[in-house]
Motif scaffolding. Sequence first.
Motif, short mmCIF file in Angstrom:
data_model
loop_
_atom_site.label_atom_id
_atom_site.label_comp_id
_atom_site.label_asym_id
_atom_site.label_seq_id
_atom_site.Cartn_x
_atom_site.Cartn_y
_atom_site.Cartn_z
N ALA A 206 0.81 -1.22 0.00
CA ALA A 206 0.00 0.00 0.00
C ALA A 206 0.85 1.27 0.00
CB ALA A 206 -0.94 0.00 1.20
N VAL A 207 1.99 1.26 0.65
CA VAL A 207 2.81 2.48 0.70
C VAL A 207 3.38 2.84 -0.67
CG1 VAL A 207 3.41 2.29 3.14
CG2 VAL A 207 4.90 1.27 1.43
N HIS A 208 3.35 1.91 -1.61
CA HIS A 208 3.85 2.17 -2.96
C HIS A 208 2.73 2.59 -3.92
CE1 HIS A 208 7.75 0.79 -1.74
NE2 HIS A 208 7.21 -0.33 -1.30
N LEU A 209 1.49 2.60 -3.43
CA LEU A 209 0.34 3.02 -4.24
C LEU A 209 -0.09 4.41 -3.77
CD1 LEU A 209 -1.62 -0.34 -4.12
CD2 LEU A 209 -0.23 0.52 -6.01
N ARG A 210 0.09 5.40 -4.61
CA ARG A 210 -0.10 6.81 -4.23
C ARG A 210 -1.44 7.07 -3.54
NH1 ARG A 210 2.11 11.71 -5.74
NH2 ARG A 210 3.38 10.74 -7.33
N GLU A 211 -2.54 6.67 -4.16
CA GLU A 211 -3.86 6.97 -3.60
C GLU A 211 -4.08 6.26 -2.27
OE1 GLU A 211 -8.49 6.33 -4.78
OE2 GLU A 211 -7.13 6.96 -6.36
N ILE A 212 -3.70 5.02 -2.20
CA ILE A 212 -3.88 4.25 -0.96
C ILE A 212 -3.03 4.86 0.16
CG2 ILE A 212 -3.66 1.98 0.12
CD1 ILE A 212 -5.77 2.02 -2.08
N ARG A 213 -1.79 5.19 -0.15
CA ARG A 213 -0.89 5.80 0.84
C ARG A 213 -1.42 7.17 1.28
NH1 ARG A 213 3.74 6.48 -2.01
NH2 ARG A 213 3.13 8.60 -2.47
#
Length: 154
Positions: A79-86
């Motif tokens: 998740a930390v590598h997915l902009r929106e999720i982060r």
Amino acid sequence: MYSTLLPLHSLVRWMVLISLLFAIYRSYNGWFSNKEFLGFDNMVRHWTATIAHIQLVIGLWLYFVSPITDYFMNNPQEAVHLREIRFFGMEHSLMMFIAIVVITIGSVKAKRKSTDTEKFKTMAIWFTAGLLIILSSIPWQFSPLTSRPYFRAF
């Protein structure tokens, strides 16, 4: 629940922004014009902080029922590598929490100041700092971080 909280959170954000802008206007005007800190100014201070706290409660509630933050909590390494999720799982939540803390500190400090000028000055500085944090962390439609509509329908 999520489908109700999300539009509510979106609606209350405008109330937060309007009340903050009004409180900031009143505080800078009072500070630079050496005005008396009236009961109305105290009410504006109090209600601005209250509306911000209401938004915080709605935001926390939304945080714990959101499928986006659920994914973030259950898959933190991806998740930390997915902009929106982060953004929603970590950045937005943390920055908004900090903004509410800044507004709260400003409200409490202004309430306890002894002179009218100090009350206005304290409110102006702390509320402006809170507003800037909020403006940088709202998912505006034009934001490069992530975008959301200005208004959500219920």
